[in-house]
Design an enzyme around this catalytic site. Structure first.
Site, PDB file in Angstrom:
ATOM      1  N   HIS A  65      60.363  11.105  29.539  1.00 15.89           N
ATOM      2  CA  HIS A  65      59.687  10.286  30.555  1.00 15.89           C
ATOM      3  C   HIS A  65      60.313  10.430  31.942  1.00 15.89           C
ATOM      4  O   HIS A  65      60.517   9.453  32.648  1.00 15.89           O
ATOM      5  CB  HIS A  65      59.634   8.819  30.151  1.00 15.89           C
ATOM      6  CG  HIS A  65      58.792   8.563  28.943  1.00 15.89           C
ATOM      7  ND1 HIS A  65      58.437   7.318  28.563  1.00 15.89           N
ATOM      8  CD2 HIS A  65      58.216   9.396  28.036  1.00 15.89           C
ATOM      9  CE1 HIS A  65      57.694   7.379  27.467  1.00 15.89           C
ATOM     10  NE2 HIS A  65      57.563   8.649  27.131  1.00 15.89           N
ATOM     11  N   GLU A 158      46.406   6.151  31.529  1.00 16.95           N
ATOM     12  CA  GLU A 158      45.860   5.384  32.647  1.00 16.95           C
ATOM     13  C   GLU A 158      45.582   6.265  33.852  1.00 16.95           C
ATOM     14  O   GLU A 158      46.283   7.240  34.100  1.00 16.95           O
ATOM     15  CB  GLU A 158      46.871   4.319  33.094  1.00 16.95           C
ATOM     16  CG  GLU A 158      47.184   3.282  32.067  1.00 16.95           C
ATOM     17  CD  GLU A 158      48.224   2.278  32.560  1.00 16.95           C
ATOM     18  OE1 GLU A 158      48.750   1.550  31.716  1.00 16.95           O
ATOM     19  OE2 GLU A 158      48.511   2.227  33.780  1.00 16.95           O
ATOM     20  N   TYR A 168      51.673  -2.072  38.135  1.00 19.25           N
ATOM     21  CA  TYR A 168      50.729  -1.453  37.227  1.00 19.25           C
ATOM     22  C   TYR A 168      51.165  -1.557  35.790  1.00 19.25           C
ATOM     23  O   TYR A 168      50.574  -1.049  34.904  1.00 19.25           O
ATOM     24  CB  TYR A 168      50.522   0.012  37.646  1.00 19.25           C
ATOM     25  CG  TYR A 168      49.867   0.088  39.008  1.00 19.25           C
ATOM     26  CD1 TYR A 168      48.490   0.131  39.122  1.00 19.25           C
ATOM     27  CD2 TYR A 168      50.629   0.046  40.170  1.00 19.25           C
ATOM     28  CE1 TYR A 168      47.876   0.166  40.368  1.00 19.25           C
ATOM     29  CE2 TYR A 168      50.022   0.070  41.409  1.00 19.25           C
ATOM     30  CZ  TYR A 168      48.663   0.123  41.507  1.00 19.25           C
ATOM     31  OH  TYR A 168      48.066   0.146  42.737  1.00 19.25           O
TER      32      TYR A 168
END
Length: 168
Positions: A65, A158, A168
């Site tokens: 990530h 998303e 978000y």
């Protein structure tokens, strides 16, 4: 190496921007953003005047990530993303760079109108937060809106219209 982007004036400046996974002590690593001048000599090239303009602190032991992309807004600003590095709660913390879209000036300095530039304890380059693992950034060619794509948890990817200071 995570992303590479030519400066808007690359034809004359030869400046490139790039993000990368930077090794740190203790088996840790972090996302970093840098700029440098590309010097070409025949069929070979080298980077000169390398300047790191952002370093993720603290580093992480996680190897996933990193989530980094770069985009210019045509107004002298560079946006870049950093994933939450597998530590989801960090995306909500304004004291951590992970899980965010950041905005800096082309020289790496902080724009005075960034939403958290004057908030005590917050990282001043943060433009938006709660961005789990942003893998794409793009400006709409007509409106100039900043769009972001991220891998969501449990298969729920998303597409977000990124706006200053939003979660978000």
């Amino acid at each position: 190496l995570l992303d590479v982007l030519l400066a808007p004036d690359f034809a004359t400046s030869r400046i490139i921007y790039f993000t990368y996974g930077e090794p740190r002590d203790g088996g840790k690593n972090a996302t970093a953003a840098a700029r440098a001048k590309l010097v070409l000599e025949g069929d070979k090239g080298r980077l000169e005047d390398v300047k790191v303009i952002f370093r993720q602190e603290p580093a992480a032991k996680s190897g996933h990530h990193f989530g980094s992309r770069l985009v210019f807004d045509g107004k002298g600003h560079l946006y870049f993303s950093i994933g939450e590095r597998g530590q989801g709660p960090n995306a909500q913390e304004l004291t951590r760079p992970n899980g965010k879209v950041h905005r800096v000036n082309e020289d790496g300095s902080i724009p005075k109108d960034n939403p958290f530039a004057k908030k005590a304890g917050a990282i001043p380059s943060i433009w938006s937060y709660g961005n789990r693992n942003p893998q794409g950034l793009a400006l709409h060619p007509t409106t100039g809106d900043l769009w972001e794509v991220e891998h969501g948890p449990r298969g729920g990817d998303e597409l977000n219209l990124i706006q200053a200071g939003k979660n978000y």
